[in-house]
Enzyme design. Sequence first.
Site, PDB file in Angstrom:
ATOM      1  N   GLU A  61       0.848  -1.194   0.000  1.00 46.26           N
ATOM      2  CA  GLU A  61       0.000   0.000   0.000  1.00 46.26           C
ATOM      3  C   GLU A  61       0.883   1.244   0.000  1.00 46.26           C
ATOM      4  O   GLU A  61       1.773   1.406   0.843  1.00 46.26           O
ATOM      5  CB  GLU A  61      -0.963   0.029   1.198  1.00 46.26           C
ATOM      6  CG  GLU A  61      -1.848   1.276   1.106  1.00 46.26           C
ATOM      7  CD  GLU A  61      -3.105   1.239   1.954  1.00 46.26           C
ATOM      8  OE1 GLU A  61      -3.472   0.181   2.480  1.00 46.26           O
ATOM      9  OE2 GLU A  61      -3.725   2.322   2.077  1.00 46.26           O
ATOM     10  N   ASP A 113       9.229   7.381   1.257  1.00 42.08           N
ATOM     11  CA  ASP A 113       8.701   7.385  -0.108  1.00 42.08           C
ATOM     12  C   ASP A 113       8.507   5.948  -0.617  1.00 42.08           C
ATOM     13  O   ASP A 113       9.448   5.142  -0.578  1.00 42.08           O
ATOM     14  CB  ASP A 113       9.723   8.133  -0.989  1.00 42.08           C
ATOM     15  CG  ASP A 113       9.182   8.444  -2.364  1.00 42.08           C
ATOM     16  OD1 ASP A 113       8.270   7.736  -2.835  1.00 42.08           O
ATOM     17  OD2 ASP A 113       9.697   9.389  -2.979  1.00 42.08           O
ATOM     18  N   ASP A 135      -2.375  12.312  -2.796  1.00 41.72           N
ATOM     19  CA  ASP A 135      -2.473  13.774  -2.742  1.00 41.72           C
ATOM     20  C   ASP A 135      -2.764  14.292  -4.152  1.00 41.72           C
ATOM     21  O   ASP A 135      -2.044  13.961  -5.089  1.00 41.72           O
ATOM     22  CB  ASP A 135      -1.167  14.370  -2.216  1.00 41.72           C
ATOM     23  CG  ASP A 135      -0.916  13.966  -0.769  1.00 41.72           C
ATOM     24  OD1 ASP A 135      -1.889  13.854   0.000  1.00 41.72           O
ATOM     25  OD2 ASP A 135       0.256  13.739  -0.412  1.00 41.72           O
ATOM     26  N   ASP A 171     -11.310  10.823  -4.485  1.00 42.89           N
ATOM     27  CA  ASP A 171     -12.550  11.608  -4.402  1.00 42.89           C
ATOM     28  C   ASP A 171     -12.333  12.935  -5.118  1.00 42.89           C
ATOM     29  O   ASP A 171     -13.132  13.849  -4.954  1.00 42.89           O
ATOM     30  CB  ASP A 171     -12.929  11.872  -2.938  1.00 42.89           C
ATOM     31  CG  ASP A 171     -11.904  12.738  -2.217  1.00 42.89           C
ATOM     32  OD1 ASP A 171     -10.698  12.538  -2.456  1.00 42.89           O
ATOM     33  OD2 ASP A 171     -12.297  13.628  -1.436  1.00 42.89           O
ATOM     34  N   THR A 209     -11.571   4.137   4.644  1.00 48.81           N
ATOM     35  CA  THR A 209     -10.695   4.818   5.614  1.00 48.81           C
ATOM     36  C   THR A 209     -11.430   6.050   6.145  1.00 48.81           C
ATOM     37  O   THR A 209     -12.446   6.470   5.596  1.00 48.81           O
ATOM     38  CB  THR A 209      -9.375   5.281   4.961  1.00 48.81           C
ATOM     39  OG1 THR A 209      -9.677   6.269   3.981  1.00 48.81           O
ATOM     40  CG2 THR A 209      -8.615   4.131   4.334  1.00 48.81           C
ATOM     41  N   ARG A 210     -10.857   6.632   7.219  1.00 44.31           N
ATOM     42  CA  ARG A 210     -11.468   7.851   7.757  1.00 44.31           C
ATOM     43  C   ARG A 210     -11.445   8.959   6.712  1.00 44.31           C
ATOM     44  O   ARG A 210     -12.354   9.763   6.600  1.00 44.31           O
ATOM     45  CB  ARG A 210     -10.718   8.303   9.009  1.00 44.31           C
ATOM     46  CG  ARG A 210     -11.351   7.772  10.267  1.00 44.31           C
ATOM     47  CD  ARG A 210     -10.557   8.189  11.466  1.00 44.31           C
ATOM     48  NE  ARG A 210      -9.248   7.532  11.473  1.00 44.31           N
ATOM     49  CZ  ARG A 210      -8.250   7.839  12.302  1.00 44.31           C
ATOM     50  NH1 ARG A 210      -8.395   8.805  13.166  1.00 44.31           N
ATOM     51  NH2 ARG A 210      -7.119   7.181  12.260  1.00 44.31           N
ATOM     52  N   TYR A 211     -10.365   8.982   5.919  1.00 46.37           N
ATOM     53  CA  TYR A 211     -10.255  10.003   4.879  1.00 46.37           C
ATOM     54  C   TYR A 211     -11.445   9.894   3.916  1.00 46.37           C
ATOM     55  O   TYR A 211     -12.090  10.879   3.570  1.00 46.37           O
ATOM     56  CB  TYR A 211      -8.925   9.832   4.112  1.00 46.37           C
ATOM     57  CG  TYR A 211      -8.781  10.840   3.010  1.00 46.37           C
ATOM     58  CD1 TYR A 211      -8.112  12.043   3.226  1.00 46.37           C
ATOM     59  CD2 TYR A 211      -9.359  10.626   1.750  1.00 46.37           C
ATOM     60  CE1 TYR A 211      -8.012  12.997   2.233  1.00 46.37           C
ATOM     61  CE2 TYR A 211      -9.273  11.565   0.750  1.00 46.37           C
ATOM     62  CZ  TYR A 211      -8.594  12.746   0.994  1.00 46.37           C
ATOM     63  OH  TYR A 211      -8.511  13.681  -0.002  1.00 46.37           O
ATOM     64  N   GLU A 212     -11.728   8.658   3.518  1.00 47.77           N
ATOM     65  CA  GLU A 212     -12.812   8.455   2.555  1.00 47.77           C
ATOM     66  C   GLU A 212     -14.177   8.786   3.183  1.00 47.77           C
ATOM     67  O   GLU A 212     -15.029   9.427   2.542  1.00 47.77           O
ATOM     68  CB  GLU A 212     -12.796   7.010   2.072  1.00 47.77           C
ATOM     69  CG  GLU A 212     -13.833   6.750   1.004  1.00 47.77           C
ATOM     70  CD  GLU A 212     -13.846   5.304   0.573  1.00 47.77           C
ATOM     71  OE1 GLU A 212     -12.772   4.709   0.380  1.00 47.77           O
ATOM     72  OE2 GLU A 212     -14.952   4.771   0.418  1.00 47.77           O
TER      73      GLU A 212
HETATM   74  C1  LIG Z   1      -4.754  12.124   1.150  1.00 47.53           C
HETATM   75  S1  LIG Z   1      -3.788  11.010   2.068  1.00 47.53           S
HETATM   76  C2  LIG Z   1      -4.687   9.481   1.918  1.00 47.53           C
HETATM   77  C3  LIG Z   1      -4.321   8.479   2.947  1.00 47.53           C
HETATM   78  C4  LIG Z   1      -4.909   7.073   2.798  1.00 47.53           C
HETATM   79  N1  LIG Z   1      -4.450   6.431   1.587  1.00 47.53           N
HETATM   80  C5  LIG Z   1      -6.417   7.066   2.862  1.00 47.53           C
HETATM   81  O1  LIG Z   1      -7.049   6.854   1.822  1.00 47.53           O
HETATM   82  O2  LIG Z   1      -6.964   7.267   3.943  1.00 47.53           O
HETATM   83  C6  LIG Z   1      -2.373  10.739   0.980  1.00 47.53           C
HETATM   84  C7  LIG Z   1      -1.199  10.098   1.705  1.00 47.53           C
HETATM   85  O3  LIG Z   1      -0.160   9.774   0.777  1.00 47.53           O
HETATM   86  C8  LIG Z   1       1.098   9.976   1.433  1.00 47.53           C
HETATM   87  N2  LIG Z   1       2.149  10.083   0.399  1.00 47.53           N
HETATM   88  C9  LIG Z   1       2.386  11.128  -0.425  1.00 47.53           C
HETATM   89  N3  LIG Z   1       3.433  10.867  -1.234  1.00 47.53           N
HETATM   90  C10 LIG Z   1       3.862   9.614  -0.929  1.00 47.53           C
HETATM   91  C11 LIG Z   1       4.918   8.779  -1.414  1.00 47.53           C
HETATM   92  N4  LIG Z   1       5.738   9.185  -2.390  1.00 47.53           N
HETATM   93  N5  LIG Z   1       5.080   7.556  -0.862  1.00 47.53           N
HETATM   94  C12 LIG Z   1       4.248   7.136   0.123  1.00 47.53           C
HETATM   95  N6  LIG Z   1       3.236   7.876   0.628  1.00 47.53           N
HETATM   96  C13 LIG Z   1       3.034   9.099   0.104  1.00 47.53           C
HETATM   97  C14 LIG Z   1       0.851  11.223   2.252  1.00 47.53           C
HETATM   98  O4  LIG Z   1       1.764  11.367   3.324  1.00 47.53           O
HETATM   99  C15 LIG Z   1      -0.572  11.006   2.750  1.00 47.53           C
HETATM  100  O5  LIG Z   1      -0.626  10.366   3.997  1.00 47.53           O
END
Ligand SMILES: C[S@@+](CC[C@H](N)C(=O)[O-])C[C@H]1O[C@@H](n2cnc3c(N)ncnc32)[C@H](O)[C@@H]1O
Length: 230
Positions: A61, A113, A135, A171, A209-212
């Site tokens: 993931e 990353d 993001d 979304d 997820t909570r985000y969703e």
């Molecule tokens: C909007 S959040 C969504 C979190 C989760 N996937 C969810 O749906 O609840 C996007 C996440 O991607 C992470 N992220 C951004 N660039 C990344 C990268 N290159 N590798 C791993 N994670 C990354 C951010 O830190 C952030 O926590």
Amino acid sequence: MNDPSTIRRLYGRRQGHKLRQGQAALVEDLLPRVAVPEAGPVDAATLFGDPAGQGRPLELEIGFGAGEHLAAQAAMRPDHGFIGCEPFLNGVVGALGHVEREGLENVRIHMGDALDVLERLPDASLTRAWLLHPDPWPKARHAKRRFMNSGPIALIARKMKPGGEFRFGTDHPVYCRWGMMVMGQSPDFVWQAETPRDFLERPADWPETRYEAKARRIGHEVWYFRYRRL
Ligand SMILES: C[S@@+](CC[C@H](N)C(=O)[O-])C[C@H]1O[C@@H](n2cnc3c(N)ncnc32)[C@H](O)[C@@H]1O
């Protein structure tokens, strides 16, 4: 990876609120035990001590946020190995909490990353990969910051087994169109949707997820994409 179609740099926050004592203890005690080693191959033998050649299926993931989806998937398939990547410390703490409370022995975490881990995975080693609510970087001039670009998608394809599944959810309408375009241009994946329900309704094995949940609460639509690796 020096693909000019992606900017190889992490954007976004690395840490938010200060950790409470119990959270700091998780980072100190549990994280070193479940962390993906900083160098060397990222295979089932190295990560889970499986006998060489008898490795378990691996799932990845990318950007697991607070770790709810990662933990739920890991609980569904205890005989598979799960690698979660997330640079945001408070998110990593969330995932560590799940690992501890739910006694998950099949999860490894990379705080950083996801591209760094992807590069070190053996080719054709993943049975599933997820990119949920990446993001969005909605401005066109920031498009190269989006995780979904041809370079990372080709890398994911290389690391997946034929027949494996890559899931992407968003979304964000800009990212939805962008993601469909990038995936449509990939020669390695085929979209699994047959009817609109397939991308408008959350599949049962795709925990929210909570985000969703928050996205839905504020009136956003969520789109669910499933691609099969050819
Ligand atoms: C909007 S959040 C969504 C979190 C989760 N996937 C969810 O749906 O609840 C996007 C996440 O991607 C992470 N992220 C951004 N660039 C990344 C990268 N290159 N590798 C791993 N994670 C990354 C951010 O830190 C952030 O926590």
